[in-house]
Design an enzyme around this catalytic site. Structure first.
Site, PDB file in Angstrom:
ATOM      1  N   HIS A   1     -29.429   8.718  -1.805  1.00  0.00           N
ATOM      2  CA  HIS A   1     -29.945   7.468  -2.759  1.00  0.00           C
ATOM      3  C   HIS A   1     -31.060   7.957  -3.392  1.00  0.00           C
ATOM      4  O   HIS A   1     -31.830   8.662  -3.337  1.00  0.00           O
ATOM      5  CB  HIS A   1     -30.160   6.342  -1.869  1.00  0.00           C
TER       6      HIS A   1
ATOM      7  N   GLU B   1     -32.740   7.854   1.422  1.00  0.00           N
ATOM      8  CA  GLU B   1     -33.566   7.459   0.202  1.00  0.00           C
ATOM      9  C   GLU B   1     -34.462   8.667  -0.469  1.00  0.00           C
ATOM     10  O   GLU B   1     -35.088   9.216   0.523  1.00  0.00           O
ATOM     11  CB  GLU B   1     -34.018   5.999   0.129  1.00  0.00           C
TER      12      GLU B   1
ATOM     13  N   HIS C   1     -25.021   8.200  -3.372  1.00  0.00           N
ATOM     14  CA  HIS C   1     -24.461   6.652  -3.512  1.00  0.00           C
ATOM     15  C   HIS C   1     -23.501   6.445  -4.433  1.00  0.00           C
ATOM     16  O   HIS C   1     -22.451   5.690  -4.183  1.00  0.00           O
ATOM     17  CB  HIS C   1     -25.634   5.833  -3.682  1.00  0.00           C
TER      18      HIS C   1
ATOM     19  N   ASP D   1     -27.040   6.400  -8.292  1.00  0.00           N
ATOM     20  CA  ASP D   1     -27.880   7.060  -7.671  1.00  0.00           C
ATOM     21  C   ASP D   1     -27.309   8.300  -6.782  1.00  0.00           C
ATOM     22  O   ASP D   1     -26.279   7.839  -6.266  1.00  0.00           O
ATOM     23  CB  ASP D   1     -29.050   6.257  -7.110  1.00  0.00           C
TER      24      ASP D   1
END
Length: 176
Positions: free
Chosen positions: A24, A106, A145, A155
Site C-alpha cells: 500500500h 504500508e 492494493h 496505491d
C-alpha cells in the site's frame, strides 16, 4: 522495529496462513510525510479537526501489519499471525476478503512521488524474511492494493518500481 499495537485486528479465519503480501501507499495529510498521523489513524486516535482531510478518516477502523516510513523505519501495528484490516473489499485470483490471507505493508508515500531507496531496501528484506518464515508465501504473490481492489484503490501507484522490488527480493532470497 518500533511497535504501535492497534485494536483493529483479529484472528484469521480457520487459522489461515498468509498467502499474499499487499503493498500500500499512505500519507497523512495527503502528500505530507512524517508526523504522528499514520500511527494515530491505525490506533483510532486521528483527530478530525487537525486537518480537513482527516474529517472523513477519523473514526475509521483500519490497520496494516507494518508501515515503512520514508527513512526506512519499520513500524509494526499487527502481528503477522493476525488479520489486519488493510485491504477492504478485495479479491485475489477469485478469492474475496484478502485480509483473511494476506499481510498488509504500508509505504509512506503517494501515487505520484517516487518511493525512497530505504523503503525499497526494507521492503525487500521484510518480504524475504516473511517468505522464509511462512511456507505459504512466495515472491510470486506480492501485489499492490490496486491489484486487489481495482477501480477503488490506486496505491502504491504507477511510480512504484515493481521491477526494482522484484530484483532486490530475488537477490535477498538467493542470499545476496
Amino acid at each position: 522495529m518500533r511497535q504501535v499495537l492497534t485494536p483493529f485486528c483479529n484472528a484469521r479465519p480457520d487459522n489461515l496462513a498468509p498467502e499474499l503480501i499487499v503493498v500500500h501507499g499512505i500519507s497523512l495529510p495527503p502528500g505530507e510525510f512524517g508526523g504522528p498521523w499514520i500511527d494515530r489513524l491505525f490506533t483510532g486516535n486521528l483527530p478530525g479537526e487537525a486537518h480537513a482531510s482527516f474529517v472523513e478518516r477519523a473514526g475509521l477502523k483500519v490497520s496494516a501489519h507494518v508501515l515503512i516510513r520514508r527513512d526506512g523505519e519499520l513500524v509494526q501495528y499487527v502481528p503477522f499471525s493476525q488479520r489486519a484490516w488493510h485491504a477492504g473489499v478485495s479479491q485475489y485470483r477469485g478469492r474475496e476478503n484478502c485480509n483473511d490471507f494476506s499481510i498488509g505493508i504500508e509505504l509512506e508515500g503517494t501515487d505520484a512521488a517516487p518511493y525512497a531507496d530505504a523503503q525499497y531496501a526494507v521492503l525487500a528484506e521484510l518480504a524475504a524474511t516473511l517468505i522464509r518464515t511462512y511456507d505459504s508465501l512466495s515472491a510470486a504473490h506480492i501485489v499492490g492494493h490496486s491489484d486487489v481492489a481495482p477501480g477503488r484503490k490506486t496505491d502504491p501507484g504507477a511510480v512504484f518500481d515493481w521491477p526494482r522490488l522484484r530484483a532486490a527480493l530475488a537477490a535477498r532470497l538467493a542470499g545476496g
